[in-house]
Design a protein around this motif. Sequence first.
Motif, PDB file in Angstrom:
ATOM      1  N   ILE A   1       0.836  -1.200   0.000  1.00 41.94           N
ATOM      2  CA  ILE A   1       0.000   0.000   0.000  1.00 41.94           C
ATOM      3  C   ILE A   1       0.874   1.253   0.000  1.00 41.94           C
ATOM      4  O   ILE A   1       0.653   2.189  -0.764  1.00 41.94           O
ATOM      5  N   ASN A   2       1.900   1.248   0.845  1.00 42.70           N
ATOM      6  CA  ASN A   2       2.789   2.408   0.903  1.00 42.70           C
ATOM      7  C   ASN A   2       3.568   2.583  -0.391  1.00 42.70           C
ATOM      8  O   ASN A   2       3.752   3.701  -0.866  1.00 42.70           O
ATOM      9  N   ALA A   3       4.027   1.464  -0.963  1.00 41.94           N
ATOM     10  CA  ALA A   3       4.797   1.550  -2.207  1.00 41.94           C
ATOM     11  C   ALA A   3       3.919   2.037  -3.349  1.00 41.94           C
ATOM     12  O   ALA A   3       4.367   2.818  -4.196  1.00 41.94           O
ATOM     13  N   ASN A   4       2.671   1.600  -3.372  1.00 44.65           N
ATOM     14  CA  ASN A   4       1.759   2.004  -4.447  1.00 44.65           C
ATOM     15  C   ASN A   4       1.523   3.506  -4.457  1.00 44.65           C
ATOM     16  O   ASN A   4       1.311   4.100  -5.509  1.00 44.65           O
ATOM     17  N   LYS A   5       1.552   4.116  -3.283  1.00 41.08           N
ATOM     18  CA  LYS A   5       1.344   5.562  -3.210  1.00 41.08           C
ATOM     19  C   LYS A   5       2.442   6.300  -3.952  1.00 41.08           C
ATOM     20  O   LYS A   5       2.233   7.373  -4.506  1.00 41.08           O
ATOM     21  N   LYS A   6       3.653   5.713  -3.952  1.00 38.64           N
ATOM     22  CA  LYS A   6       4.790   6.378  -4.583  1.00 38.64           C
ATOM     23  C   LYS A   6       4.976   5.954  -6.032  1.00 38.64           C
ATOM     24  O   LYS A   6       5.738   6.553  -6.758  1.00 38.64           O
ATOM     25  N   ASN A   7       4.323   4.900  -6.443  1.00 40.25           N
ATOM     26  CA  ASN A   7       4.506   4.390  -7.805  1.00 40.25           C
ATOM     27  C   ASN A   7       3.156   4.172  -8.469  1.00 40.25           C
ATOM     28  O   ASN A   7       2.797   3.057  -8.828  1.00 40.25           O
ATOM     29  N   ALA A   8       2.421   5.263  -8.635  1.00 39.71           N
ATOM     30  CA  ALA A   8       1.045   5.150  -9.110  1.00 39.71           C
ATOM     31  C   ALA A   8       0.955   4.547 -10.517  1.00 39.71           C
ATOM     32  O   ALA A   8      -0.060   3.958 -10.869  1.00 39.71           O
ATOM     33  N   ASP A   9       2.024   4.671 -11.323  1.00 43.51           N
ATOM     34  CA  ASP A   9       1.924   4.185 -12.697  1.00 43.51           C
ATOM     35  C   ASP A   9       2.176   2.678 -12.815  1.00 43.51           C
ATOM     36  O   ASP A   9       1.973   2.102 -13.873  1.00 43.51           O
ATOM     37  N   ARG A  10       2.648   2.039 -11.785  1.00 42.68           N
ATOM     38  CA  ARG A  10       2.805   0.584 -11.821  1.00 42.68           C
ATOM     39  C   ARG A  10       2.259   0.022 -10.515  1.00 42.68           C
ATOM     40  O   ARG A  10       2.991  -0.463  -9.651  1.00 42.68           O
ATOM     41  N   LYS A  11       0.952   0.100 -10.384  1.00 40.53           N
ATOM     42  CA  LYS A  11       0.299  -0.307  -9.143  1.00 40.53           C
ATOM     43  C   LYS A  11       0.315  -1.817  -8.965  1.00 40.53           C
ATOM     44  O   LYS A  11       0.059  -2.562  -9.905  1.00 40.53           O
ATOM     45  N   MET A  12       0.589  -2.263  -7.751  1.00 33.89           N
ATOM     46  CA  MET A  12       0.621  -3.687  -7.451  1.00 33.89           C
ATOM     47  C   MET A  12      -0.727  -4.122  -6.883  1.00 33.89           C
ATOM     48  O   MET A  12      -1.252  -3.476  -5.971  1.00 33.89           O
ATOM     49  N   GLU A  13      -1.253  -5.207  -7.450  1.00 28.82           N
ATOM     50  CA  GLU A  13      -2.519  -5.753  -6.954  1.00 28.82           C
ATOM     51  C   GLU A  13      -2.266  -7.137  -6.371  1.00 28.82           C
ATOM     52  O   GLU A  13      -1.334  -7.818  -6.777  1.00 28.82           O
ATOM     53  N   LEU A  14      -3.145  -7.532  -5.474  1.00 27.22           N
ATOM     54  CA  LEU A  14      -3.003  -8.852  -4.859  1.00 27.22           C
ATOM     55  C   LEU A  14      -3.310  -9.938  -5.888  1.00 27.22           C
ATOM     56  O   LEU A  14      -4.367  -9.929  -6.512  1.00 27.22           O
ATOM     57  N   LYS A  15      -2.363 -10.866  -6.088  1.00 22.79           N
ATOM     58  CA  LYS A  15      -2.580 -11.969  -7.016  1.00 22.79           C
ATOM     59  C   LYS A  15      -3.062 -13.210  -6.268  1.00 22.79           C
ATOM     60  O   LYS A  15      -3.991 -13.865  -6.689  1.00 22.79           O
ATOM     61  N   PHE A  16      -2.360 -13.560  -5.207  1.00 21.93           N
ATOM     62  CA  PHE A  16      -2.880 -14.600  -4.324  1.00 21.93           C
ATOM     63  C   PHE A  16      -2.322 -14.439  -2.916  1.00 21.93           C
ATOM     64  O   PHE A  16      -1.261 -13.848  -2.716  1.00 21.93           O
ATOM     65  N   VAL A  17      -3.085 -14.948  -1.966  1.00 22.75           N
ATOM     66  CA  VAL A  17      -2.720 -14.824  -0.557  1.00 22.75           C
ATOM     67  C   VAL A  17      -1.815 -15.981  -0.169  1.00 22.75           C
ATOM     68  O   VAL A  17      -2.090 -17.131  -0.503  1.00 22.75           O
ATOM     69  N   MET A  18      -0.710 -15.694   0.491  1.00 20.96           N
ATOM     70  CA  MET A  18       0.146 -16.774   0.995  1.00 20.96           C
ATOM     71  C   MET A  18      -0.223 -17.114   2.435  1.00 20.96           C
ATOM     72  O   MET A  18      -0.263 -18.257   2.827  1.00 20.96           O
ATOM     73  N   ARG A  19      -0.476 -16.084   3.212  1.00 28.47           N
ATOM     74  CA  ARG A  19      -0.813 -16.314   4.614  1.00 28.47           C
ATOM     75  C   ARG A  19      -1.479 -15.055   5.168  1.00 28.47           C
ATOM     76  O   ARG A  19      -1.189 -13.955   4.730  1.00 28.47           O
ATOM     77  N   ARG A  20      -2.367 -15.236   6.110  1.00 30.08           N
ATOM     78  CA  ARG A  20      -3.001 -14.085   6.748  1.00 30.08           C
ATOM     79  C   ARG A  20      -2.525 -13.970   8.186  1.00 30.08           C
ATOM     80  O   ARG A  20      -2.284 -14.967   8.851  1.00 30.08           O
ATOM     81  N   ALA A  21      -2.405 -12.746   8.655  1.00 30.38           N
ATOM     82  CA  ALA A  21      -2.055 -12.510  10.060  1.00 30.38           C
ATOM     83  C   ALA A  21      -3.078 -11.530  10.621  1.00 30.38           C
ATOM     84  O   ALA A  21      -2.892 -10.315  10.563  1.00 30.38           O
ATOM     85  N   PRO A  22      -4.211 -12.031  11.137  1.00 32.04           N
ATOM     86  CA  PRO A  22      -5.278 -11.150  11.604  1.00 32.04           C
ATOM     87  C   PRO A  22      -4.835 -10.304  12.792  1.00 32.04           C
ATOM     88  O   PRO A  22      -3.944 -10.683  13.553  1.00 32.04           O
ATOM     89  N   ALA A  23      -5.479  -9.139  12.925  1.00 32.21           N
ATOM     90  CA  ALA A  23      -5.205  -8.250  14.055  1.00 32.21           C
ATOM     91  C   ALA A  23      -6.427  -8.212  14.969  1.00 32.21           C
ATOM     92  O   ALA A  23      -7.553  -8.077  14.503  1.00 32.21           O
ATOM     93  N   SER A  24      -6.184  -8.346  16.271  1.00 30.88           N
ATOM     94  CA  SER A  24      -7.261  -8.343  17.257  1.00 30.88           C
ATOM     95  C   SER A  24      -7.067  -7.193  18.229  1.00 30.88           C
ATOM     96  O   SER A  24      -5.984  -6.594  18.290  1.00 30.88           O
ATOM     97  N   ILE A  25      -8.107  -6.909  18.998  1.00 29.25           N
ATOM     98  CA  ILE A  25      -7.974  -5.977  20.108  1.00 29.25           C
ATOM     99  C   ILE A  25      -7.481  -6.773  21.311  1.00 29.25           C
ATOM    100  O   ILE A  25      -7.981  -7.879  21.573  1.00 29.25           O
ATOM    101  N   GLY A  26      -6.499  -6.235  22.014  1.00 31.34           N
ATOM    102  CA  GLY A  26      -5.930  -6.950  23.148  1.00 31.34           C
ATOM    103  C   GLY A  26      -6.358  -6.332  24.473  1.00 31.34           C
ATOM    104  O   GLY A  26      -6.480  -5.111  24.581  1.00 31.34           O
TER     105      GLY A  26
END
Lengths: 266, 220
Positions: free
Chosen positions: A197-222
Amino acid sequence: MKYSLSKFGAIAAAVVSLAVGGQAAVAKSTLHEVIDRGKVIVGVPVDSPPFGFIDENGEPAGFDIDLTKLLAKQLGVELEMVPMTSINRIPYLLTNKVDVQVNLFGATPERAKQVAFTSPYSGLIIGVYGPADVKVTSPEEVGDYRIAVGRGTTMDLTLSEMVPDDNIVRYEDEATTMAAVFTGQADMWAAVNMHVINANKKNADRKMELKFVMRRAPASIGLRQGDPDWMRWLETFVYYNKINGELQKLHRKWLDEDLQKDLPSF
Amino acid sequence: MSYNFNFTPIWNNFDLLLQGALVTLQLSATTMVFGLLVGLVGASLKLWGPRPGRWIATGYVDFIRNTPLLAQLFIVYFGLPSLGVRISAETAAVIGLTIYMGAYATEIVRAGITAIPKSQIEAGRCLGMSHWQVFRYVIVFPALKTVYPALTSQFVLLMLGSSLVSLISAKELFHVAAYLDSRTFLPFEIYLVVSLMYLAMSLGFRVLFRVVGHFAFAKT
């Protein structure tokens, strides 16, 4: 005998009442403490854009910051944010310095020995990203495409188990890896969504999209263990905002992606 | 202080290291040949070229010899694709190292040619040799013989310097070593073994150069 029995009864009653009284004092839920105090104290990240960072005005901003503001609003209390690095999240909770952590906090069995976690509200995606013209949706379709990755990182280790080694181009560090991706030396990029997401902001002409998920790391409230009322309120908070679309709005705003439909509920 | 050496993971992956060493050898050999050719052209330009040619050759040598090899490699590897030319890491490595080697070879060859007495060239002309024959037998061959030791040292330095191309993901020996390190966390053992492999290759090259030199310059 009779005397001693009644004496015993009196002592027992005193002990019980003391125990009950003591317990009541200890067990006052953080939920009610927060409401009585009129202020909730939340640990937030400031070094993990786009979840938490310092914006151009010097103010904390990001997904977790917005979620924290929503939490205070729905509690109907004032908000005090305590910025901290990830290493301090558990100590700050256990020493009562904060009421709760909205801090890109991943629930793991190891951490759950010390603190409690709600159901996840979002999370990191470790995935393979590429420009729109690369048509790949799974590890089986990588063909001749070259995937750039920082050597020895979690992404590298995960990717190495999913695609043939000839498809992987390993670089020294994240900066060189990004240079390879955005100059076109590599076709795809194995990375964490927040970096993309951060890299895409700086390189708008070659935007990276998600092709496939390798692993998820969910975030919870602690939160601290042994506080069912507080836990229940926070679970309700996560659930309520999943249903009413607030979490979806935050995902679109900060992560440029939809709220995962299969985000687990505990 | 005690450290238990653990070489087992290295022997288990030794085929990977050998493969990397092979790429290093190929890379070095190719670059030596191309670099020497660039050196001959560069030295000729510098000595006998037209004025713009001399300027270009001088600028090239000065630029390459006074900038880091790593910067040159990054310019080739990341710069060319920005211009629309996409090349593999290995090709970029050959191009980058050739440009690098060429600059040093230019100076070495030029030194050799300068060391040839003018009278020797005149003698060749007097014997009725053509321009080409004079160039080949009277200038280049004796010049290379004179600077052969310097040239071979530079070649060995090039082979050792080729470890830098691991940073642009060319899969040579050092790249394989870093890869194994990231998987086994045994840097001490890995870089010890890899250093010995580089040492063996250097010594091998030196023997080879001595043999080649013995035969190539036997007549003169």
